[in-house]
Design a protein around this motif. Sequence first.
Motif, short mmCIF file in Angstrom:
data_model
loop_
_atom_site.label_atom_id
_atom_site.label_comp_id
_atom_site.label_asym_id
_atom_site.label_seq_id
_atom_site.Cartn_x
_atom_site.Cartn_y
_atom_site.Cartn_z
N ASP A 9 0.49 -1.62 0.06
CA ASP A 9 -0.09 -0.15 -0.16
C ASP A 9 1.13 1.25 0.17
OD1 ASP A 9 1.09 -0.04 2.48
OD2 ASP A 9 -1.22 -0.04 3.81
N SER A 10 2.24 1.02 -0.10
CA SER A 10 3.46 2.65 0.26
C SER A 10 3.20 2.54 -1.19
CB SER A 10 4.32 1.97 1.52
OG SER A 10 5.36 1.07 0.47
N ILE A 11 2.68 1.89 -2.70
CA ILE A 11 3.96 2.44 -3.56
C ILE A 11 2.73 2.94 -4.40
CG2 ILE A 11 3.59 1.45 -5.96
CD1 ILE A 11 4.24 -1.68 -4.89
N GLU A 12 3.72 4.05 -4.75
CA GLU A 12 2.96 5.46 -5.45
C GLU A 12 3.38 5.28 -6.53
OE1 GLU A 12 0.49 7.74 -4.00
OE2 GLU A 12 0.75 6.20 -2.24
N ILE A 13 4.94 5.08 -6.67
CA ILE A 13 5.83 5.21 -8.25
C ILE A 13 4.86 3.59 -9.03
CG2 ILE A 13 7.86 5.69 -10.07
CD1 ILE A 13 6.87 7.36 -7.85
N THR A 14 4.68 4.03 -10.22
CA THR A 14 4.21 2.82 -11.09
C THR A 14 4.60 2.93 -12.36
OG1 THR A 14 1.36 3.35 -11.40
CG2 THR A 14 1.77 1.95 -10.00
N GLU A 15 4.73 3.22 -12.94
CA GLU A 15 5.36 3.90 -14.04
C GLU A 15 6.97 4.36 -14.31
OE1 GLU A 15 5.90 4.43 -18.15
OE2 GLU A 15 4.34 3.86 -17.17
N LEU A 16 7.90 3.93 -14.38
CA LEU A 16 9.11 4.11 -14.35
C LEU A 16 9.42 4.89 -14.86
CD1 LEU A 16 11.39 0.59 -14.20
CD2 LEU A 16 10.41 2.01 -12.49
N PRO A 17 10.06 5.58 -14.74
CA PRO A 17 11.05 7.13 -15.76
C PRO A 17 11.53 6.83 -16.76
CG PRO A 17 12.68 6.93 -13.76
CD PRO A 17 11.57 5.94 -13.28
N GLU A 18 11.44 7.21 -17.71
CA GLU A 18 12.36 6.73 -18.66
C GLU A 18 13.48 7.02 -18.65
OE1 GLU A 18 10.70 9.38 -22.53
OE2 GLU A 18 9.10 9.24 -22.12
N GLU A 19 14.44 7.87 -17.89
CA GLU A 19 15.69 8.04 -17.97
C GLU A 19 16.03 8.90 -16.74
OE1 GLU A 19 19.63 9.99 -20.30
OE2 GLU A 19 17.40 10.31 -20.87
N VAL A 20 17.47 8.70 -16.25
CA VAL A 20 17.47 9.54 -14.74
C VAL A 20 19.27 9.48 -15.22
CG1 VAL A 20 15.81 8.37 -13.51
CG2 VAL A 20 18.12 6.96 -14.11
N PRO A 21 19.33 10.60 -14.68
CA PRO A 21 21.11 10.80 -14.73
C PRO A 21 21.57 10.22 -13.80
CG PRO A 21 19.73 12.84 -13.06
CD PRO A 21 18.93 11.95 -13.48
N GLY A 22 21.40 9.05 -12.50
CA GLY A 22 22.50 8.34 -12.04
C GLY A 22 21.72 8.47 -10.44
N CYS A 23 22.72 8.42 -9.76
CA CYS A 23 22.04 8.04 -7.96
C CYS A 23 21.83 10.33 -7.88
CB CYS A 23 23.26 8.19 -7.38
SG CYS A 23 22.72 8.08 -4.77
N GLU A 24 20.65 10.43 -7.43
CA GLU A 24 20.88 11.39 -6.60
C GLU A 24 21.58 12.22 -6.14
OE1 GLU A 24 17.01 12.28 -6.09
OE2 GLU A 24 15.98 11.11 -7.53
N ASP A 25 21.86 10.85 -5.06
CA ASP A 25 22.66 11.84 -3.81
C ASP A 25 24.72 11.49 -4.18
OD1 ASP A 25 20.29 11.96 -1.18
OD2 ASP A 25 19.89 10.05 -1.93
N CYS A 26 24.49 10.66 -4.90
CA CYS A 26 26.28 11.10 -5.32
C CYS A 26 26.26 12.16 -5.91
CB CYS A 26 26.27 9.76 -5.91
SG CYS A 26 26.64 8.27 -5.38
N LEU A 27 25.50 12.45 -6.93
CA LEU A 27 25.71 13.53 -8.24
C LEU A 27 25.48 14.89 -7.11
CD1 LEU A 27 22.48 11.84 -10.83
CD2 LEU A 27 25.93 12.38 -10.88
N ALA A 28 24.89 14.62 -6.23
CA ALA A 28 24.97 16.10 -5.57
C ALA A 28 26.30 15.78 -4.44
CB ALA A 28 23.94 16.10 -4.59
N ALA A 29 26.78 15.14 -4.45
CA ALA A 29 28.10 14.57 -3.32
C ALA A 29 29.24 14.50 -4.14
CB ALA A 29 28.11 14.21 -2.07
N GLY A 30 29.88 14.64 -5.37
CA GLY A 30 30.55 13.86 -6.14
C GLY A 30 30.78 12.97 -5.98
N GLY A 31 29.75 12.35 -5.68
CA GLY A 31 30.20 10.00 -5.19
C GLY A 31 29.98 9.79 -6.58
N LYS A 32 30.37 8.47 -6.58
CA LYS A 32 30.05 7.35 -7.81
C LYS A 32 29.23 5.88 -7.21
CE LYS A 32 34.89 8.03 -8.86
NZ LYS A 32 36.19 7.14 -10.03
N TRP A 33 28.69 5.57 -7.77
CA TRP A 33 27.60 4.21 -7.42
C TRP A 33 27.67 3.36 -8.48
CZ3 TRP A 33 26.40 9.04 -10.13
CH2 TRP A 33 26.08 8.53 -12.06
N LEU A 34 27.24 2.03 -8.39
CA LEU A 34 27.21 0.62 -9.10
C LEU A 34 26.47 0.49 -9.90
CD1 LEU A 34 28.87 -1.74 -9.87
CD2 LEU A 34 28.94 -2.89 -8.17
#
Length: 105
Positions: A9-34
């Motif tokens: 019942d917590s699910i609000e997102i049922t359509e995935l975005p077409e594109e994302v630039p990466g991990c939001e927090d890593c992008l903000a902090a200059g980090g790296k994700w896998l």
Amino acid sequence: MSSSCTHLDSIEITELPEEVPGCEDCLAAGGKWLHLRICLTCGHVGCCDDSPSKHATAHARSTEHPIIRSLEPGEDWCWCFVDEIGFRIPQVTGSTRIPPSPMLA
């Protein structure tokens, strides 16, 4: 540990975005994700637990949003942090273009 997720019942997102630039927090902090995960409550994109900062798990803990879905190509699994169970949700549709992992560059 539950044998099924009790937080659907917590699910609000049922359509995935077409594109994302990466991990939001890593992008903000200059980090790296896998690998990338999306929160199915609010749409926050975070990095997996094999990434240095484990932002998807940190987001789930700080917000109490329980369910993530993998955004990796060919993966359609979800994970509930509260019930500690993996599963698929066929009602979540779409696929997301993601950039290559900076950790693999």
